[in-house]
Design a protein around this motif. Structure first.
Motif, PDB file in Angstrom:
ATOM      1  N   ASP A  61       0.849  -1.197   0.000  1.00 53.83           N
ATOM      2  CA  ASP A  61       0.000   0.000   0.000  1.00 53.83           C
ATOM      3  C   ASP A  61       0.886   1.249   0.000  1.00 53.83           C
ATOM      4  N   GLN A  62       0.320   2.371  -0.466  1.00 52.81           N
ATOM      5  CA  GLN A  62       1.090   3.608  -0.655  1.00 52.81           C
ATOM      6  C   GLN A  62       2.271   3.355  -1.596  1.00 52.81           C
ATOM      7  N   TYR A  63       1.996   2.568  -2.616  1.00 50.86           N
ATOM      8  CA  TYR A  63       3.037   2.153  -3.573  1.00 50.86           C
ATOM      9  C   TYR A  63       3.614   3.339  -4.343  1.00 50.86           C
ATOM     10  N   ASN A  64       2.819   4.382  -4.525  1.00 52.42           N
ATOM     11  CA  ASN A  64       3.306   5.544  -5.276  1.00 52.42           C
ATOM     12  C   ASN A  64       4.410   6.290  -4.542  1.00 52.42           C
ATOM     13  N   SER A  65       4.571   6.074  -3.237  1.00 53.26           N
ATOM     14  CA  SER A  65       5.657   6.712  -2.494  1.00 53.26           C
ATOM     15  C   SER A  65       7.024   6.189  -2.910  1.00 53.26           C
ATOM     16  N   TRP A  66       7.053   5.075  -3.613  1.00 58.06           N
ATOM     17  CA  TRP A  66       8.322   4.484  -4.048  1.00 58.06           C
ATOM     18  C   TRP A  66       8.755   4.965  -5.423  1.00 58.06           C
ATOM     19  N   PHE A  67       8.017   5.919  -5.983  1.00 57.72           N
ATOM     20  CA  PHE A  67       8.360   6.452  -7.309  1.00 57.72           C
ATOM     21  C   PHE A  67       8.659   7.948  -7.260  1.00 57.72           C
ATOM     22  N   THR A  68       8.939   8.456  -6.085  1.00 52.87           N
ATOM     23  CA  THR A  68       9.260   9.871  -5.937  1.00 52.87           C
ATOM     24  C   THR A  68      10.418  10.008  -4.950  1.00 52.87           C
ATOM     25  N   PHE A  69      10.719  11.221  -4.563  1.00 50.27           N
ATOM     26  CA  PHE A  69      11.863  11.457  -3.687  1.00 50.27           C
ATOM     27  C   PHE A  69      11.530  11.100  -2.237  1.00 50.27           C
ATOM     28  N   SER A  70      12.542  10.639  -1.543  1.00 51.62           N
ATOM     29  CA  SER A  70      12.398  10.307  -0.135  1.00 51.62           C
ATOM     30  C   SER A  70      12.617  11.550   0.725  1.00 51.62           C
ATOM     31  N   GLU A  71      12.602  11.346   2.013  1.00 52.76           N
ATOM     32  CA  GLU A  71      12.850  12.442   2.948  1.00 52.76           C
ATOM     33  C   GLU A  71      14.336  12.737   3.102  1.00 52.76           C
ATOM     34  N   TYR A  72      15.182  11.849   2.645  1.00 57.03           N
ATOM     35  CA  TYR A  72      16.611  11.943   2.901  1.00 57.03           C
ATOM     36  C   TYR A  72      17.306  12.839   1.872  1.00 57.03           C
ATOM     37  N   GLU A  73      18.435  13.410   2.290  1.00 62.40           N
ATOM     38  CA  GLU A  73      19.220  14.286   1.430  1.00 62.40           C
ATOM     39  C   GLU A  73      20.701  13.955   1.580  1.00 62.40           C
ATOM     40  N   ARG A  85      21.441  17.227  -2.060  1.00 64.68           N
ATOM     41  CA  ARG A  85      20.714  16.581  -3.152  1.00 64.68           C
ATOM     42  C   ARG A  85      19.671  15.633  -2.574  1.00 64.68           C
ATOM     43  N   PRO A  86      18.390  15.762  -2.990  1.00 59.82           N
ATOM     44  CA  PRO A  86      17.379  14.822  -2.476  1.00 59.82           C
ATOM     45  C   PRO A  86      17.627  13.418  -2.992  1.00 59.82           C
ATOM     46  N   VAL A  87      17.431  12.447  -2.123  1.00 60.56           N
ATOM     47  CA  VAL A  87      17.654  11.043  -2.463  1.00 60.56           C
ATOM     48  C   VAL A  87      16.344  10.452  -2.960  1.00 60.56           C
ATOM     49  N   HIS A  88      16.351   9.887  -4.159  1.00 57.29           N
ATOM     50  CA  HIS A  88      15.150   9.258  -4.713  1.00 57.29           C
ATOM     51  C   HIS A  88      14.889   7.920  -4.032  1.00 57.29           C
ATOM     52  N   ALA A  89      13.627   7.516  -4.026  1.00 57.86           N
ATOM     53  CA  ALA A  89      13.263   6.276  -3.350  1.00 57.86           C
ATOM     54  C   ALA A  89      13.948   5.070  -3.969  1.00 57.86           C
ATOM     55  N   ARG A  90      14.188   5.100  -5.279  1.00 51.32           N
ATOM     56  CA  ARG A  90      14.831   3.955  -5.921  1.00 51.32           C
ATOM     57  C   ARG A  90      16.283   3.777  -5.484  1.00 51.32           C
ATOM     58  N   GLU A  91      16.869   4.812  -4.859  1.00 50.79           N
ATOM     59  CA  GLU A  91      18.244   4.709  -4.375  1.00 50.79           C
ATOM     60  C   GLU A  91      18.334   4.061  -3.005  1.00 50.79           C
ATOM     61  N   LEU A  92      17.190   3.790  -2.378  1.00 49.29           N
ATOM     62  CA  LEU A  92      17.183   3.087  -1.097  1.00 49.29           C
ATOM     63  C   LEU A  92      17.259   1.590  -1.361  1.00 49.29           C
ATOM     64  N   THR A 142      16.246  -1.030   0.296  1.00 44.12           N
ATOM     65  CA  THR A 142      15.037  -1.804   0.556  1.00 44.12           C
ATOM     66  C   THR A 142      13.993  -1.575  -0.533  1.00 44.12           C
ATOM     67  N   VAL A 143      13.768  -0.319  -0.903  1.00 42.30           N
ATOM     68  CA  VAL A 143      12.793  -0.017  -1.954  1.00 42.30           C
ATOM     69  C   VAL A 143      13.265  -0.588  -3.286  1.00 42.30           C
ATOM     70  N   ASN A 144      14.541  -0.485  -3.556  1.00 43.79           N
ATOM     71  CA  ASN A 144      15.084  -1.004  -4.807  1.00 43.79           C
ATOM     72  C   ASN A 144      14.871  -2.506  -4.942  1.00 43.79           C
ATOM     73  N   ALA A 145      14.846  -3.218  -3.828  1.00 46.83           N
ATOM     74  CA  ALA A 145      14.675  -4.675  -3.866  1.00 46.83           C
ATOM     75  C   ALA A 145      13.223  -5.086  -4.038  1.00 46.83           C
ATOM     76  N   TYR A 146      12.273  -4.268  -3.570  1.00 48.01           N
ATOM     77  CA  TYR A 146      10.867  -4.685  -3.549  1.00 48.01           C
ATOM     78  C   TYR A 146       9.980  -3.899  -4.518  1.00 48.01           C
ATOM     79  N   ARG A 147      10.466  -2.856  -5.139  1.00 48.92           N
ATOM     80  CA  ARG A 147       9.599  -2.017  -5.966  1.00 48.92           C
ATOM     81  C   ARG A 147       9.258  -2.637  -7.307  1.00 48.92           C
ATOM     82  N   SER A 148      10.181  -3.311  -7.929  1.00 52.40           N
ATOM     83  CA  SER A 148      10.014  -3.787  -9.297  1.00 52.40           C
ATOM     84  C   SER A 148       8.903  -4.836  -9.390  1.00 52.40           C
TER      85      SER A 148
END
Length: 486
Positions: free
Chosen positions: A353-365, A374-381, A383-389
């Motif tokens: 759920d809230q799957y769209n949060s994994w296609f935008t920028f995270s809170e981290y910089e 530089r804002p860190v994108h969710a795909r650079e995390l 955990t997200v990189n392993a489960y998003r695809s």
């Protein structure tokens, strides 16, 4: 000629101050304008400044009186509003208690459990696997204790609000949920594909999209409930946004991705809550050592970059390793994704759920210079990189949540099949009719004020938004016959 021009310009410049003085002699229309010119020489300005001084002397007491009167009025209105609010709160509390008492009395009166056109308001089925198309537009009763046991990760906020405001733990059976359930049921049991609805395509990966408050999160929770009742192994993430916000974050030089050990440990703990007994029976199939990263607030582990799992370890042991050693939490969660794709003894379903949060920028910089990040994108995390695809052969369903304020995403998302996006509808007219009779049954509106015209107005006003319908229903009033005729 040049000298004559210069003399004319000099004479004009010397004549300007005299003309200004002549125009400044009359009394200004405002005493404030006179005080602004009080620095100019001349008796007229001295007289005006004294007059302004007299005005200033008299004005402060008036201002003080006005302020005192205004403050008194504000205090009086505040006191009255506090009294009225306390009285209203007391009245609401008493009214709520009376409603609960009447609902308890109505429980034995089965004549009230009637929906539109005299149809039953509640289904007699006790399991989500027993529901069919003829059960749509009815309510199914649940036990809050059972829901918390089957969904220990947490209930959706929309489900909790529905239970609290209606004073009953029941949910509407919708055709859109049955279609979602039957889609994954036909994947596991291909013999059921012939009994599917015409034009329905079986998809292993689905992304639920749709307007706000259309029931996507509740549908996901009911899907997880059904799958776990069937004995499936479900990896359920009810709050995908939490994977990209909060906690510690470190960049792992070995992978080039960002590690979030706190979120990884929470995800492992949630997955273990319901599936502990099943995970003790599933062996690990990957023998490679677990890569280590920085722990949550403790830095790197001294003298070790990897951690080997003992031979014959189960998935339960793998998760316990990630919970015991914070340095291994991210590595274990990433390894778990690979291990679950190799499980063949039991169907495995990923629900995000809230799957769209994994296609935008995270809170981290990430700091770039002394003064910029530089804002860190969710795909650079990691955990997200392993489960998003969704570009794999595993069963997976995600839902967009408009409450996370992510914004509108493009139609074709990376790592998602083009035909995976499915629009999840709001209430239609038949569903809204059942919802209206259910709210009438739960005394959210007086029977004298309830009418078909009234609930249809609420349905069209809210455009089938379940949350808005629930909020508008108590405001339904009995229409005046003279007004309706006019």
């Amino acid at each position: 000629m040049l000298r004559s021009l210069l003399r004319a310009a000099a004479s004009a410049a010397s004549a300007r101050p005299q003309s200004i003085r002549r125009k400044a002699i009359p009394v200004p229309s405002s005493p404030w304008a006179a005080s602004a010119d009080s620095s100019t020489s001349g008796p007229a300005y001295q007289l005006l400044s004294s007059r302004c001084f007299a005005v200033k002397k008299k004005s402060p007491p008036k201002v003080k009186n006005v302020k005192a009167k205004t403050q008194a009025k504000v205090e009086a209105s505040a006191a009255s509003s506090m009294e009225s609010s306390s009285a209203a709160a007391t009245f609401d509390l008493e009214d709520e208690d009376a409603r609960l008492r009447r609902l308890a009395e109505d429980e034995n009166n089965k004549a009230l459990d009637v929906g539109p056109s005299g149809r039953p308001l509640f289904t007699s089925k006790s399991s989500l696997s027993q529901l069919f198309s003829q059960d749509t537009c009815t309510y199914m009763k649940f036990s809050v204790e059972d829901l918390n046991a089957v969904l220990p990760e947490g209930l959706p906020s929309g489900m909790v609000s529905e239970f609290e405001e209606s004073k009953r733990s029941a949910l509407l059976v919708r055709q859109s949920f049955l279609d979602l359930r039957d889609n994954f049921r036909r994947i596991v049991d291909p013999s059921l594909q012939s009994s599917g609805r015409k034009g329905s395509k079986v998809r292993k990966q689905i992304v639920l999209d749709g307007p706000v408050s259309c029931g996507k999160s509740i549908a996901l929770a009911m899907l997880v409930h059904w799958a776990r009742d069937e004995g499936w192994l479900v990896f359920y993430v009810p709050h995908g946004r939490e994977w990209t916000h909060g906690g510690f974050f470190y960049k792992n030089p070995q992978t080039g991705l960002w590690d979030t050990p706190v979120q990884a440990a929470n995800a492992l703990q949630d997955f273990l809550k319901y599936n502990e007994s099943r995970l003790q029976q599933l062996p690990c199939q990957i023998s490679d050592p677990i890569p280590l990263g920085e722990g949550a607030g403790v830095g790197w582990m001294k003298g070790a970059d990897t951690m080997a799992m003992p031979e014959g370890s189960m998935l339960y042991d793998l998760i316990q390793t990630g919970l015991t050693y914070t340095h291994a939490a991210v590595g274990v969660l990433v390894r778990l994704r690979k291990e679950l794709s190799l499980v063949k003894d039991v169907p495995v379903l990923f629900v995000i759920d809230q799957y769209n949060s994994w296609f935008t920028f995270s809170e981290y910089e990430e700091p770039v210079t002394v003064r910029s990040c530089r804002p860190v994108h969710a795909r650079e995390l990691a955990t997200v990189n392993a489960y998003r695809s969704m570009m794999h052969n595993d069963m997976m369903v995600g839902a967009f949540s408009h409450s996370t304020a992510v914004g509108k995403l493009r139609q074709h998302l990376p790592d998602v099949p083009e035909d995976a996006r499915v629009n999840f509808p709001r209430y239609n007219l038949d569903e809204a009719a059942t919802v209206s009779y259910y709210y009438l049954r739960q005394r959210m509106v007086n029977r004298d004020a309830f009418s078909e015209e009234g609930w249809k107005k609420i349905f069209y006003l809210s455009n089938g938004n379940g949350k808005e319908m629930r909020w508008l229903f108590p405001f339904m009033r009995k229409s005046d016959p003279e007004v309706s005729q006019g």
